[in-house]
Design an enzyme around this catalytic site. Sequence first.
Site, PDB file in Angstrom:
ATOM      1  N   GLN A   1      89.699 -70.016 -24.272  1.00 19.67           N
ATOM      2  CA  GLN A   1      89.775 -69.427 -22.523  1.00 19.67           C
ATOM      3  C   GLN A   1      91.827 -69.853 -22.650  1.00 19.67           C
ATOM      4  OE1 GLN A   1      88.549 -66.652 -21.310  1.00 19.67           O
ATOM      5  NE2 GLN A   1      91.038 -66.271 -20.266  1.00 19.67           N
TER       6      GLN A   1
ATOM      7  N   ARG B   1      92.495 -63.230 -25.962  1.00 22.75           N
ATOM      8  CA  ARG B   1      91.773 -63.890 -26.762  1.00 22.75           C
ATOM      9  C   ARG B   1      91.966 -63.791 -28.158  1.00 22.75           C
ATOM     10  NH1 ARG B   1      87.127 -65.391 -23.229  1.00 22.75           N
ATOM     11  NH2 ARG B   1      86.366 -66.069 -25.082  1.00 22.75           N
TER      12      ARG B   1
HETATM   13  N1   CP Z   1      86.170 -65.166 -19.514  1.00 22.27           N
HETATM   14  C1   CP Z   1      85.324 -64.665 -20.811  1.00 22.27           C
HETATM   15  O1   CP Z   1      84.967 -66.466 -21.189  1.00 22.27           O
HETATM   16  O2   CP Z   1      84.035 -63.965 -20.922  1.00 22.27           O
HETATM   17  P1   CP Z   1      82.947 -63.221 -21.076  1.00 22.27           P
HETATM   18  O3   CP Z   1      82.359 -64.449 -20.711  1.00 22.27           O
HETATM   19  O4   CP Z   1      83.008 -61.335 -20.843  1.00 22.27           O
HETATM   20  O5   CP Z   1      82.852 -64.059 -22.764  1.00 22.27           O
END
Ligand code: CP
Length: 303
Positions: free
Chosen positions: A133, A289
């Site tokens: 992230q 991402r």
């Molecule tokens: N930001 C993130 O990791 O989202 P998810 O939990 O949807 O994978």
Amino acid sequence: MDRHRHFLSIADWPTERLTEALDLAAALKADPGHLGRPLAGKTLAMVFAKSSTRTRVSFEVGAGQLGAQALFLSARDIQLGRGEPISDTARVLSRYVHGIMIRTFAQSDVEQLARYGSVPVINGLTDLLHPCQIMADVQTIQESFGRDLESVVVAWIGDGNNMANSWLNAAARLGFGLRLACPEGYDPEPALLAAARASTSVELFRDPAEAAEGARVVTTDVWASMGQEEEAAQRAVAFAGYHVDDALMSRAADDAIFLHCLPAHRGEEVAAEVIDGPASRVWDEAENRLHAQKAILAMLMGD
Ligand code: CP
Ligand code: NVA
């Protein structure tokens, strides 16, 4: 264990390798076919012990774009969920696949997977860290402010959680400034804070307005992370003043942007006026991402 063969933490990679990944992510965004199909014929296992929208979809789509097949493995449905040791799971999966992405609770499980397996392991979030992230977040910052991050100060508002810890690791390696506002009792991991302070400017505040002062990036996250659902009521009290709204954004630089890893709770850690407002870059951040992880996949698993 050769920690460069895996992506378990931003702290494991030297600055040049992180910069290479960020540059590759930008190139892949500009031209998704930039590398061709360096993972053709390969398979990525994706083990999830927690929920996910972005991580699951971006890894699966990204692996596919690079030529690989991605396997979604819910930890509840594989024998890991019934107590098969992570070390045995690592050895077995390594006989079938060319890389493993894992989202789980304990960072030590991710470490064990890498130690006992023989293929690259990527950390898709633990209670301690969320390195993929932060790579996407840094890519998003570079899109607004350029590749050189030295003039950038990031203000983190809220929990000293997996995101805050990975921000510390990134600040240490990439040299931007970090100002964190966390309520007492919710500070980030002390060892990571100390390590980051040794490399760059890191300040810890209790008052969000002080942390936001002059920052070019304001970012936050949920008050209760996955696995902390039972603490939600107590956390709502502790985090009551840690709300990113227009008043807080007005303390930041005039060109400041707002980031949030998502999912977000409007009216709790962030006001709708901010996340849905002109400073918000959260949709670019979510898109990145895909590009950032394609870069990591290509570097770890590519021919
Ligand atoms: N930001 C993130 O990791 O989202 P998810 O939990 O949807 O994978
Ligand atoms: N801190 C949050 C991030 C979700 C992407 C959690 O761990 O639930």
